[in-house]
Design an enzyme around this catalytic site. Sequence first.
Site, PDB file in Angstrom:
ATOM      1  N   GLY A 129       0.806  -1.216   0.000  1.00  0.00           N
ATOM      2  CA  GLY A 129       0.000   0.000   0.000  1.00  0.00           C
ATOM      3  C   GLY A 129       0.843   1.272   0.000  1.00  0.00           C
ATOM      4  O   GLY A 129       0.614   2.183  -0.787  1.00  0.00           O
ATOM      5  N   GLU A 138       1.253   5.838   7.603  1.00  0.00           N
ATOM      6  CA  GLU A 138       2.650   6.080   7.216  1.00  0.00           C
ATOM      7  C   GLU A 138       3.220   7.256   8.002  1.00  0.00           C
ATOM      8  O   GLU A 138       4.366   7.228   8.443  1.00  0.00           O
ATOM      9  CB  GLU A 138       2.779   6.335   5.715  1.00  0.00           C
ATOM     10  CG  GLU A 138       2.187   5.249   4.821  1.00  0.00           C
ATOM     11  CD  GLU A 138       2.616   3.837   5.162  1.00  0.00           C
ATOM     12  OE1 GLU A 138       3.728   3.661   5.695  1.00  0.00           O
ATOM     13  OE2 GLU A 138       1.826   2.907   4.934  1.00  0.00           O
TER      14      GLU A 138
HETATM   15  N1  0A1 Z   1       5.886  -0.736   6.239  1.00  0.00           N
HETATM   16  C1  0A1 Z   1       4.861  -0.551   5.271  1.00  0.00           C
HETATM   17  C2  0A1 Z   1       4.475  -1.765   4.529  1.00  0.00           C
HETATM   18  C3  0A1 Z   1       5.390  -2.278   3.491  1.00  0.00           C
HETATM   19  C4  0A1 Z   1       6.077  -3.439   3.725  1.00  0.00           C
HETATM   20  C5  0A1 Z   1       6.833  -4.030   2.754  1.00  0.00           C
HETATM   21  C6  0A1 Z   1       6.894  -3.385   1.545  1.00  0.00           C
HETATM   22  O1  0A1 Z   1       7.622  -3.949   0.543  1.00  0.00           O
HETATM   23  C7  0A1 Z   1       7.836  -5.271   0.568  1.00  0.00           C
HETATM   24  C8  0A1 Z   1       6.243  -2.210   1.307  1.00  0.00           C
HETATM   25  C9  0A1 Z   1       5.499  -1.648   2.303  1.00  0.00           C
HETATM   26  C10 0A1 Z   1       3.599  -0.168   6.003  1.00  0.00           C
HETATM   27  O2  0A1 Z   1       3.302  -0.737   7.041  1.00  0.00           O
HETATM   28  O3  0A1 Z   1       2.876   0.672   5.520  1.00  0.00           O
HETATM   29 ZN    ZN Z   2       3.039   0.078   8.655  1.00  0.00          ZN
END
Ligand code: 0A1
Ligand code: ZN
Length: 879
Positions: free
Chosen positions: A266, A303
């Site tokens: 997302g 975010e």
């Molecule tokens: N940390 C982001 C989610 C996210 C995780 C992995 C990704 O690539 C593999 C991309 C985004 C969130 O929690 O919004």
């Molecule tokens: Zn997150």
Amino acid sequence: MRTSQPRTIYLKDYKVPPYLVDHVDLRFELFEEGARVYNSMEIRRNPEADPGQPLELDGEGLELEGLTLNGLPLAPSDFEVTSGGLRVEKVSDAFTLGVVTWILPQDNTRLEGLYKSSGMFCTQCEAEGFRWITYFPDRPDVMARFRTRVEADKARYPILLSNGNDVDRGELEDGRHFVTWEDPFPKPCYLFALVAGDLTEKKDTFTTQSGREIDLRMYVEPRNAAKCDHALDSLKRSMRWDEQIYGREYDLDIFMIVAVDDFNMGAMENKGLNIFNSSCVLATPDTATDMAFQRIEAIVAHEYFHNWSGNRVTCRDWFQLSLKEGFTVFRDSQFSADMGSPTVKRIEDATLLRTAQFAEDSGPMAHPVRPDSYIEISNFYTLTVYEKGAEVVRMIHTLLGEEDFRKGSDLYFQRHDGQAVTTDDFVKAMEEASGRDLGQFRLWYQQAGTPVVDVTDHYDEQAKTYTLTLSQKVPPTPGQSEKKPQHIPFAIGLIGEHGSDLPLKLGADDAEAPTQRILDLTESEQTFVFHDVAERPVPSLLRGFSAPVKVRYPWSRDQLLFLMSHDSDGFNRWDAGQRLAVDVIQSMVGQPQEQTVDPRLVTAFRQLLSDTELDQALVAKMLQLPSEAYLIELADVADVQAIHSARTRVLNQLALELQGELMACYLRNREDGAYEPTPEAIARRSLKNTALSWLLHINDEEARQMALKQFDSATNMTDQSGALRSLVNSDFEADRTQALDAFYDRFSNDPQVVEQWFSIQAGSPRAGTLSAVEALLEHPAFDWKNPNKIRSVIGAFAGQNLANFHAEDGSGYRFLAKHILSLDSSNPQIAARLVAPLTRWRNYGEVYREGMRAALEQIQAKPDLSKDVYEVVHKSLKD
Ligand code: 0A1
Ligand code: ZN
């Protein structure tokens, strides 16, 4: 079959990093034929690690062009390039290592590391994407200060972004230019980001509580310039809310959001430079539905909130993922509740949890909120880590109360600012700030599986006591056969004969007894005796869904009807309606077509449809029948076709009997005013579109006319796509085709709307959809490289169109397996996510089971299967 078994990583093997990186200087030379990355790292030995270890850096798919130690080239005998990285045997206690790598962003279809999306360069480094850019200790407990210089052709890439503040910029030869960015906050490399492109800039500002003015900037492709307002407004609301509720102020001078079309998830919380999937950030009333508006607000908030819960305080290792994700989801759900209707938000969260997370928790991929092991960490961005993790934080909030929870979060942020920590550090801060013992509570992080709470009761007419007995069981899950009882905050109320809440006296001498209590269920079985209960009550259990558990109590249908109209807890009112509908549908599964619906359900829905007193947002939710996915989750052995048929019959009969009320509801909620995404307006549109879809379900001619009219004259996407969906799911063949064509003609230039157009068709339960879905894959707007398109066609078919996906001839399974196999090579993360609908094959009836298993076996047989897909398939087939 894979020739080698991928390695499993265990939490118990965690060791502190042998080397730390204090500072990284990066220079990116971006070209059409590739990118050169100059990386200079100031490294020192970690005083807390065992001495004498070699320096090992992670790296994948890199071409090494140069390697220097303190400025001098390293001889080939001094280092070794291994399968997953680079090893330098002898290094001193502190040194500078220079690495030059050549990479091919334009060929990167995995969308990890540096890649291209509609002509722009962008990055995705969580969880382990940075190793596809350069050699580096790619682990979250190595936190460094980054300085990043980006160089590219100025005409093609006028905008060059990275984390932090821009400190230098200038012109270079051959029409090239550069910008240098410096991020003063040490961060793990998963938070690194870079963007280069020809983008339009939308500007705004935000003044923090201490009076600092922050530059807010949103970067989008020029054609999307008009779609930024909602995200920017959501951002400002989030920034204010985090100050007010958590005392968290933004820390850099600039905050940037970029929208990209090709993105695996997302959005991503990169420090100061959030990158979003276009579909999760771009909106105008005529292209985005109410649901999209709400989702965007929530994701922008999510975010942004990561800036503290994730970035300033980050995870020690990836087993601690829920430290940032569970807490941040909890924060964004509090925020959404505050921005709209708390009850409706709770219903939505609980629905997702009960439908999808409970399924995950009882399937072969079940894992604790803090997993003990993984093969591929990308597979653990799950509903368990995110949503159940958020429920765990929510229970801490419930146990501590608002004030102590805030003390706990203040202590956590202050104590661990700039550190990479564990979920246990979070719990400790909460314990210390509140003085509460959360020892047993920690099991929520360690034990997988959804606890089941069985409730029995007894009313003693003579003694005027009411006894509730609660017993809990946590079911066995892969690798965890024995479970201990967990600490469950169990909120209850008792409702008297006339529909009001009774006082809950636990001790005989309770003077001011409350009408709601949180019972601390900590044993396998516990009894609670309430005194001075004047009449036999109906229990309202697990109010507000106070814990992510399954509750079993033998409510009669009449009691459920009573709760539906009298429970003072809005969530439980809704829940009573759901339980009643589930009971009615379940009783019709496998029964002859002629069997009629319990008239009490019809009456209940009739009342709801004409209830204009009750919060309309709640009414809109109460009118939704339990989904097929939820009914499948509830079944011991799911017969999908029988469930689909029973649910359809209930829907048909309700619509037939309530035709007049549905029509009145439609007309009452029609409006022509300007679009507003307020909870009231959203509820009206939801009621109206539900009524319309029910009426079209029974081929009501008048409704058909209304749908056509709504489709033609709609001024917002919620109404436009609501009408389209109703027509597509109806038997009005010619209208369906016409509406689909008209919709596509109007929106063919808008990828986000085309994705909706795809998913409405792929998700349609009408018979014969598989061939239509196969045709969509050939459509010129379909793109195998774009995850959103894959999700909107293949994902919508396998995840939402359950009657067709589970066709008894196995065609749906073969279709899915075939495409997973081809995606496995281009984008393993997306391929692995698509396996999910097959994983719980053991819970389905025999006709389905074999086909699902055969599909999994076919996937498993592919040589060189990615470890992403291997892990899910292998665990699904394991005994
Ligand atoms: N940390 C982001 C989610 C996210 C995780 C992995 C990704 O690539 C593999 C991309 C985004 C969130 O929690 O919004
Ligand atoms: Zn997150």
